[in-house]
Enzyme design. Structure first.
Site: not given
Length: 556
Positions: A98, A330-331, A258, A201
């Site tokens: 990430d 994960h979100d 993202e 991210d």
């Protein structure tokens, strides 16, 4: 579109804290990932993205990084990371990390130096403004986790700093070229170690609307949704283009952004040939039905809306490049609990949902546990909730007049803990995730839903994912599944998600998105059934009768 090494691959996201614990401390770690590489290889995975494993105070589960050049001791060491990269390469697998560079941790040395001397060199690494008690804030933007983006600077009550996420995540000032140089240096350091690339991210947030301005308020707190600022900010492409030229392009690295709010005309800049990123995630189904007011006002997506989101996204991207397609991450909540209507989650519906997203054009991502059909948690007491966004939305729901019981039910659907519970490896204690006490509760359904049981069952969700992956990689059909066009079929038909993949072959994906049977007339005679989530298919001539949540892939 230029063909790339990663186009025919399958990607898998690991949330390391919850993947597999090798040392019994209750937290997943790098050695745990190494021990499970053969499991991933057997599944058919090529690319593995690992959520943050850098040193961190974990105010936002590792997305608050205090050192970009190391590994948090809870996950292991740099030596473990080198071993993971080596072991992955032995299996022809690629490791992504990430990249979290919109902000760092307030415990990073840069921010500590900024606090020591706000007017010095490191003060300009962040957005720091003067502050006077009773004076209006520089702008009325609301942070993603609630409250103002402005916070008093530690040790300097006359100053304030910006954080668009948690207050322990001060935003880095990308307008400062020295900050950008530090980012590029770090990215290249990791790529030199053999990393295959990064998931990037929250990257759109690096460009702020300057000078600051207020936007219309949407809640009683007098603040505005920060999305209004992002829509107004211009010039993020200059930063992203420089990042791509100085780092990823030098290594033929894979990068996936993202990105929630790209404009259609910007897609070629983002993921076209020579674009900022190799790919960006298609979040259209995840954001559908959102509301500025809070989760309590969000709409639950319907099967027809789900289908429309995907088909619109496919039309939008065209031949510009590849989306990365997901059900969950994960979100997000667990996809089977979110996209399948309440009360209709079953073995068949889980497989149907898997097939209709996986066989679209783009790079398919699987999130850990998705391949066994892991589900959302039941409604849990608020004191057991770990997710900071869910806790914020619990309060938002109470403020909107809901009872505590109603507020708990509201947050239970979207609580990020749903996706962060430990992977369910077997039916033994703690789902086989750890010998110790797990950092987050294990979903109570682990005795029924787990890897060990499904590996022995040809009819399991895990076996179906293996079939799906093998089909996409089958030399006879790979060209069509990877590069063929997506042409919707009977697009307006209620609760039917169906499309052709047309290239060297004409392959038809038919998904019955409901419990009731549906009859479908094929556009031409079916030659082979390539995939079926039932033991048989009812086909008479060109007529197909689809059972409860049946999915078929037919070669025409």
């Amino acid at each position: 579109m230029e063909r790339k090494w990663w186009h025919d691959k399958v990607a898998y996201q690991i949330y390391p804290k919850s993947f597999y614990d090798s040392n019994g401390d209750g937290i997943g770690d790098l050695q745990g990932i190494i021990q499970k590489l053969d499991y991933l290889k057997d599944l058919g995975v090529d690319i593995v993205w690992i959520s943050p494993i850098y040193p961190s105070p974990f105010a936002d589960q590792g997305y608050d990084i205090s050192d970009y050049y190391n590994i948090d001791p809870s996950f292991g060491t740099l030596k473990d990371m080198d071993e993971l990269i080596r072991e992955a390469k032995k299996r022809d697998m690629y490791i992504l990390m990430d990249l979290v560079v919109n902000h760092c941790s307030d415990e990073h040395e840069w921010f500590e130096k900024a606090c020591a001397d706000p007017d010095g060199e490191y003060g300009n690494f962040f957005y720091i403004e003067d502050r006077k008690e009773g004076q209006e804030l520089p702008c009325n933007w609301r942070s993603y986790f609630g409250g103002s983006v402005w916070e008093p600077l530690p040790g300097h009550p006359e100053k304030q700093y910006m954080h668009v996420f948690h207050k322990k995540q001060p935003d880095l000032n990308w307008e400062n070229p020295v900050v950008r140089e530090e980012v590029y240096k770090n990215v290249n350091w990791w790529l030199d170690k053999g990393l295959a690339g990064f998931r990037i991210d929250a990257i759109i947030n690096i460009k702020k609307k300057l000078p600051y301005k207020n936007y219309p308020t949407d809640r009683e707190d007098g603040l505005c949704d920060i999305a209004l600022m992002l829509e107004d900010a211009e010039g993020v492409g200059e930063f992203l283009g420089e990042l791509q030229r100085r780092t990823f392009s030098q290594y033929d690295a894979f990068s996936v952004g993202e990105v929630f709010n790209e404009k259609p005309e910007e897609l070629p800049d983002f993921i076209g040939d020579g674009g900022y990123f190799s790919s960006i995630f298609n979040f259209s189904t995840n954001v559908w039905g959102g509301s500025d007011k809070g989760w309590y006002d969000c709409k639950r997506i319907t099967p027809d809306a789900y289908k429309k989101c995907h088909f619109d996204a496919q039309r939008k991207v065209g031949n510009h490049g590849f989306y990365s397609n997901i059900i969950e991450n994960h979100d997000q909540p667990r996809g089977v609990s979110y996209y399948i209507p309440e009360g209709e989650v079953s073995l068949e519906s889980k497989k149907m949902l898997a097939a209709v997203y996986f066989l679209l054009r783009g790079l398919p991502f699987i999130y850990q546990g998705q391949e066994i059909g892991m589900e959302n948690l039941p409604v849990i007491p608020v004191e057991q909730v770990d997710d900071i966004s869910a806790l914020d939305q619990y309060q938002v729901s109470l403020d909107a007049g809901f009872t505590p019981e109603e507020a708990l039910k509201i947050i239970s659907l979207r609580n990020r803990d749903n996706a962060r519970t430990p992977v369910q490896w077997n039916a033994e204690k703690n789902a086989g995730f750890t010998q110790g006490t797990p950092w987050l509760m294990v979903n109570p359904n682990y005795t029924e839903i787990n890897v060990a049981a499904q590996e022995q069952d040809e009819n399991s969700v895990l076996s179906f994912y293996k079939e799906l992956i093998a089909l996409r990689k089958n030399p006879e059909y790979k060209e069509t599944f990877v590069y063929g066009d997506v042409i919707p079929f009977e697009e307006d038909r209620h609760n039917l998600m169906a499309y052709h993949r047309k290239g060297e072959k004409d392959l038809l994906v038919l998904g019955n998105f409901q419990k009731e049977e549906q009859k479908v007339t094929l556009p031409s005679e079916g030659k082979n059934i390539l995939l079926n989530n039932y033991p048989n298919a009812e086909i008479t001539g060109n007529q197909v009768k689809l059972k409860d949540y049946q999915v078929l892939v037919i070669e025409l």
